[in-house]
Scaffold this active site. Structure first.
Site, mmCIF file in Angstrom:
data_model
loop_
_atom_site.group_PDB
_atom_site.id
_atom_site.type_symbol
_atom_site.label_atom_id
_atom_site.label_comp_id
_atom_site.label_asym_id
_atom_site.label_seq_id
_atom_site.Cartn_x
_atom_site.Cartn_y
_atom_site.Cartn_z
ATOM 1 C CG ASN A 9 -1.742 1.206 1.393
ATOM 2 O OD1 ASN A 9 -1.829 2.021 0.478
ATOM 3 N ND2 ASN A 9 -2.388 1.369 2.545
ATOM 4 C CD1 TRP A 10 3.899 1.100 -2.503
ATOM 5 C CD2 TRP A 10 3.848 1.986 -4.568
ATOM 6 N NE1 TRP A 10 4.731 0.352 -3.294
ATOM 7 C CE2 TRP A 10 4.720 0.875 -4.567
ATOM 8 C CE3 TRP A 10 3.654 2.695 -5.751
ATOM 9 C CZ2 TRP A 10 5.397 0.466 -5.711
ATOM 10 C CZ3 TRP A 10 4.329 2.291 -6.887
ATOM 11 C CH2 TRP A 10 5.193 1.187 -6.865
ATOM 12 C CE LYS A 11 -0.291 3.454 4.620
ATOM 13 N NZ LYS A 11 -0.253 3.599 6.056
ATOM 14 C CG HIS A 95 -6.096 2.130 4.980
ATOM 15 N ND1 HIS A 95 -5.669 3.116 5.837
ATOM 16 C CD2 HIS A 95 -5.082 1.231 4.901
ATOM 17 C CE1 HIS A 95 -4.436 2.821 6.243
ATOM 18 N NE2 HIS A 95 -4.065 1.688 5.693
ATOM 19 C CD GLU A 97 -3.080 5.749 6.505
ATOM 20 O OE1 GLU A 97 -3.051 5.755 5.268
ATOM 21 O OE2 GLU A 97 -2.165 5.262 7.204
ATOM 22 C CD GLU A 167 -3.813 -2.349 7.380
ATOM 23 O OE1 GLU A 167 -2.720 -2.639 6.889
ATOM 24 O OE2 GLU A 167 -4.365 -1.253 7.171
ATOM 25 N N GLY A 173 1.944 2.615 10.812
ATOM 26 C CA GLY A 173 2.925 3.694 10.646
ATOM 27 C C GLY A 173 3.569 4.144 11.945
ATOM 28 C CB SER A 212 4.679 -1.251 12.207
ATOM 29 O OG SER A 212 4.206 0.074 12.419
ATOM 30 N N GLY A 233 2.677 -0.973 4.361
ATOM 31 C CA GLY A 233 2.721 0.440 3.989
ATOM 32 C C GLY A 233 4.154 0.910 3.820
ATOM 33 N N GLY A 234 4.652 1.604 4.839
ATOM 34 C CA GLY A 234 5.967 2.242 4.789
ATOM 35 C C GLY A 234 7.088 1.349 4.249
HETATM 36 P P1 PGA Z 1 2.442 0.581 7.688
HETATM 37 O O1 PGA Z 1 1.001 0.749 6.987
HETATM 38 O O2 PGA Z 1 3.012 -0.729 7.198
HETATM 39 O O3 PGA Z 1 3.232 1.762 7.269
HETATM 40 O O4 PGA Z 1 2.176 0.528 9.177
HETATM 41 C C1 PGA Z 1 0.156 -0.336 6.785
HETATM 42 C C2 PGA Z 1 -1.126 0.126 6.157
HETATM 43 O O5 PGA Z 1 -1.562 1.246 6.452
HETATM 44 O O6 PGA Z 1 -1.741 -0.608 5.357
#
Ligand code: PGA
Length: 255
Positions: A9-11, A95, A97, A167, A173, A212, A233-234
């Site tokens: 997930n590159w956001k 998600h 966010e 999640e 994050g 994470s 994500g990150g």
């Molecule tokens: P993260 O994000 O790996 O940076 O914690 C995961 C996500 O939001 O899907």
């Protein structure tokens, strides 16, 4: 060996140029990963470039969101039809966010999930508790509620693939992660609830962990029988780091 799914997930990261460079570098190692379902979810603006690069590889394209209509007066939105036109197979829905920063409601999430199935796309439906809920010991009831609200009124008879990502919001994050045991509990609770919808045909359901994830901890999650992979994500933003996660996950499954 169970099927492994690793979704990036590159956001809101990467221009078209950066997307192209990343995927070219990744593709150079593709033989190593062809037994794993690797899904890239770039921002909408990079989908076309990603589709060009992923064409004729085993890797899949995912989107990070969509609206529930095929077209219409929805300024700023993207439809399932448009995503399919770009080669998209998976769509991240709900998600945290989007729920907590952008105010997405469960009614909207429910309509999106209905549309995902209607268009034969595969949802990566995100559920997970906030820190407050965790402290109150109500993780399980929050997950169950998110599943009930998300899938309310959906006819699962023709649905072949459902991916649910557990999640925990406090782990996204932040560098904090749930334990393998937390993920196992969440997975068992998701599976039990989903059984009612899919008449016990659990082959249609895959459960991921997200929050994470990195190469040092992926093994703990995928070693759990009920966890089929991760939403990253990150640590998916750099090729070397994402490749490290895939290798570590594959290695953990071989043990
Ligand atoms: P993260 O994000 O790996 O940076 O914690 C995961 C996500 O939001 O899907």
């Amino acid at each position: 060996m169970k099927e492994l799914i690793l979704a990036a997930n590159w956001k809101m990261h990467k221009t078209n140029q950066e997307t192209r460079e990343y995927l070219r570098k990744f593709k150079a190692m593709q033989e190593e990963f062809n037994s794993t379902e690797v899904v890239f979810c770039p921002p909408f603006t990079s989908l076309r470039t990603a589709d060009e690069e992923l064409y004729s590889t085993f890797f899949k394209l995912g989107a990070q969101n969509m609206v529930w209509e095929s077209e219409g007066a929805y300024t700023g939105e993207i439809s399932p039809l448009m995503l399919k036109d770009l080669g998209v197979r998976y769509v991240i829905i709900g998600h945290s966010e989007r729920r907590w920063i952008l105010g997405e409601t469960h009614e909207q999430i429910n309509k999106k999930l209905q549309a995902v199935f209607e268009y034969n796309l595969i949802p990566i439906y995100c559920v997970g508790e906030t820190e407050e809920v965790r402290q109150a010991g109500e993780t399980e009831s929050m997950i169950l509620k998110q599943i009930e609200e998300g899938f309310q009124g959906i006819d699962f008879s023709g649905v072949k693939n459902i991916v649910i990502a557990y999640e925990p919001v406090w782990a996204i994050g932040t560098g904090l992660t749930a334990s393998g045991e937390d993920a196992r509990h969440a997975s068992a609770c998701i599976k039990e609830k989903m059984d009612n919808y899919i008449n016990g045909d659990v082959t249609r359901l895959k459960i991921l962990y997200g929050g994470s994830v990195k190469k040092e901890n992926i093994g703990e999650f995928v070693s759990e029988a009920g966890i089929h992979g991760a939403l990253v994500g990150g640590a998916s933003l750099q090729v070397d780091s994402f490749v490290g996660i895939i290798r570590a996950a594959q290695e953990a499954l071989r043990k």
